[in-house]
Design a protein around this motif. Structure first.
Motif: not given
Length: 166
Positions: A146-157
Motif C-alpha cells: 500500500r505504501e508503494e502504491f501511494k508512492a507511485q501516485v505521488i511520483k506520478s503527480a
C-alpha cells in the motif's frame, strides 16, 4: 499446504487469472491453481474443496464465465471465505457471470470482485487481507504494498506537475 485454492471453470481462463497468482506470489502466499467445473466435474470440485480444507486452505478463489456456478458450488461445500471472479465469456459481456456469481442465497455468500484481470488481482489482494487477519508477515507485506502504491501516485503527480510548470 496451499493457503489459497484458485479454481477456474476452464483452462481458457488461465491468462485472465494469472494476475491473481502473481499477486499471491509477490506476497509469499501459497496456492493451488487448477481447473474444476461446477457442471462438468462436480465430484472433482467437491474433492478439491475437502482436500484443501484438510490441508489448511484459508480462502477459495473461483473464476468462471457464463453460468458461473463454480464459486457458489464451492461456497455450498465450505465455511471458508469464497471469492468469485466473473469472467467475460459470452456475448453478454460478463453480465451473466457477474449475476451468477453475486446472486447467492442467504447463508452461502460469495465475495464477488470485478470482472476478468482486474477482478483476478483484487481477489488475490482480498484473500491476502483475509489471511493477514491471522498472519502478521502477510499484514506487513500488505502494508508495504500500500505504501508503494501511494508512492507511485505521488511520483506520478510530481512528474506531471513538473512537466506542466515548464
Amino acid at each position: 499446504m496451499p493457503q489459497v485454492g484458485i479454481f477456474m471453470g476452464s483452462l481458457s481462463d488461465e491468462e485472465t487469472m494469472r494476475p491473481c497468482t502473481e499477486v499471491l506470489e509477490q506476497l509469499g502466499i501459497s496456492y493451488l491453481f487448477t481447473v474444476s467445473s461446477a457442471h462438468r466435474t462436480p465430484e472433482r470440485t467437491e474433492h478439491l474443496v475437502d482436500k484443501l480444507e484438510k490441508e489448511g486452505c484459508q480462502v477459495f478463489i473461483c473464476a468462471a464465465g457464463m453460468a458461473a456456478h463454480l464459486a457458489g458450488a464451492v461456497a455450498a461445500r465450505t465455511l471458508k471465505p469464497v471469492l468469485g471472479v466473473p469472467i467475460t465469456a459470452s456475448k453478454l459481456g460478463g453480465m451473466d457471470a457477474l449475476l451468477a456469481t453475486v446472486m447467492m442465497p442467504p447463508g452461502y455468500p460469495v465475495g464477488t470482485v470485478a470482472l476478468d484481470k482486474a477482478g483476478a488481482k483484487n481477489a488475490a489482494w482480498l484473500a491476502a487481507q483475509i489471511i493477514a487477519l491471522q498472519d502478521a508477515a502477510v499484514a506487513t507485506k500488505l502494508s508495504a504494498a500500500r505504501e508503494e502504491f501511494k508512492a507511485q501516485v505521488i511520483k506520478s503527480a510530481e512528474d506531471l506537475e513538473s512537466r506542466m510548470a515548464k
